[in-house]
Write an enzyme that holds these catalytic residues in place. Sequence first.
Site, short mmCIF file in Angstrom:
data_model
loop_
_atom_site.label_atom_id
_atom_site.label_comp_id
_atom_site.label_asym_id
_atom_site.label_seq_id
_atom_site.Cartn_x
_atom_site.Cartn_y
_atom_site.Cartn_z
N LYS A 58 3.83 -47.56 74.48
CA LYS A 58 4.18 -46.88 75.73
C LYS A 58 5.60 -47.24 76.14
CE LYS A 58 -0.63 -46.57 77.18
NZ LYS A 58 -1.76 -47.14 77.95
N GLN A 102 -2.78 -51.55 82.36
CA GLN A 102 -3.54 -51.34 81.12
C GLN A 102 -4.97 -51.84 81.29
OE1 GLN A 102 -2.39 -49.69 78.47
NE2 GLN A 102 -4.15 -50.03 77.17
N ASP A 125 -1.52 -42.49 85.34
CA ASP A 125 -2.76 -42.48 84.56
C ASP A 125 -3.76 -41.46 85.10
OD1 ASP A 125 -3.14 -44.13 82.32
OD2 ASP A 125 -3.31 -45.94 83.54
N1 GUN Z 1 -6.68 -48.40 77.98
C1 GUN Z 1 -6.95 -47.51 77.00
N2 GUN Z 1 -6.41 -46.30 77.29
C2 GUN Z 1 -5.81 -46.43 78.48
C3 GUN Z 1 -5.07 -45.54 79.30
O1 GUN Z 1 -4.88 -44.35 79.00
N3 GUN Z 1 -4.60 -46.07 80.46
C4 GUN Z 1 -4.80 -47.35 80.82
N4 GUN Z 1 -4.29 -47.78 81.99
N5 GUN Z 1 -5.48 -48.21 80.08
C5 GUN Z 1 -5.98 -47.74 78.91
#
Ligand code: GUN
Length: 299
Positions: A58, A102, A125
């Site tokens: 990311k 996350q 998100d």
């Molecule tokens: N953990 C796995 N996929 C995601 C996501 O798309 N966003 C977040 N914040 N955590 C994750």
Amino acid sequence: MPRSSLARSIDGKAAALALRAEVAAEVTRFTAATGRVPGLAVVLVGEDPASAVYVHSKGKATIDAGMQGFEHRLPADTSEAALLALVDLLNADPVVDGILVQLPLPSHIDADKVTTRIDPDKDVDGFHPVNAGRLAIGLSGFVPCTPLGCLMLLRAELGDLSGKSAVVIGRSNIVGKPMALLLLGDSATVTIAHSRTRDLPAVVRQADIVVAAVGRPEMVKGDWLKPGATVIDVGINRIDKQEGKSRLVGDVDFASASAVAGAITPVPGGVGPMTIACLIRNTLVSAARREHYQMEKRL
Ligand code: GUN
């Protein structure tokens, strides 16, 4: 009925690279017009190796798009109060347009409490209840990145989704429910199937569009599919092979499904890359909204 030709493999990697390039071009215009660089803050608590890989990807995608990345790595024993205090700081920080914490979080932290503390207008998100509500009633907000990426792949593959019959397998808040709402928004006829659904193969066999998001390796078989169906596989399951080796498989049995489907996303290289591309798209959209900047292109 198996067909003589195999399904088209939907290239999510290429689609994601194209979207990332469009976002980067729009970021250049945004920065020229506003004098500001969009910023994404990513928070990782603890050392979960899979989460660390995601956070790294990311961060790289953010920089590649010409945006600013703010990475906050906190120890696994960080208190809930300390994490909430960091979210408050990021909410108030004008250079931060998007905030992502996350998941999963360590068990002593209430993830819902953290998600709900993020400013809904920085919630790239799309997990905040306000954004879930906006999606449900058709207001603009932020849509979770994985289902948004799936929708983009489906539109690119099929064009207009209106009147098509879609089955979403899985009812999670992060994928299944928002996916169903997005498909409904595009006027598909939507069924949400789950672990209690009776005769799942018969339900799936009705569908022109199948989105599998259950987290069960290779559960959906080729003989469950309507011939020519478009299949989006959200699953990422690591299964052990011999000699300590492992491989990634989806929720769909790719080999048998390819013989029946019209088009199918592979794992890896299907939905996964689109999730990250949609995250940077959402971050740019957030910056544009916050600056009242009209984007040249609707991404
Ligand atoms: N953990 C796995 N996929 C995601 C996501 O798309 N966003 C977040 N914040 N955590 C994750």
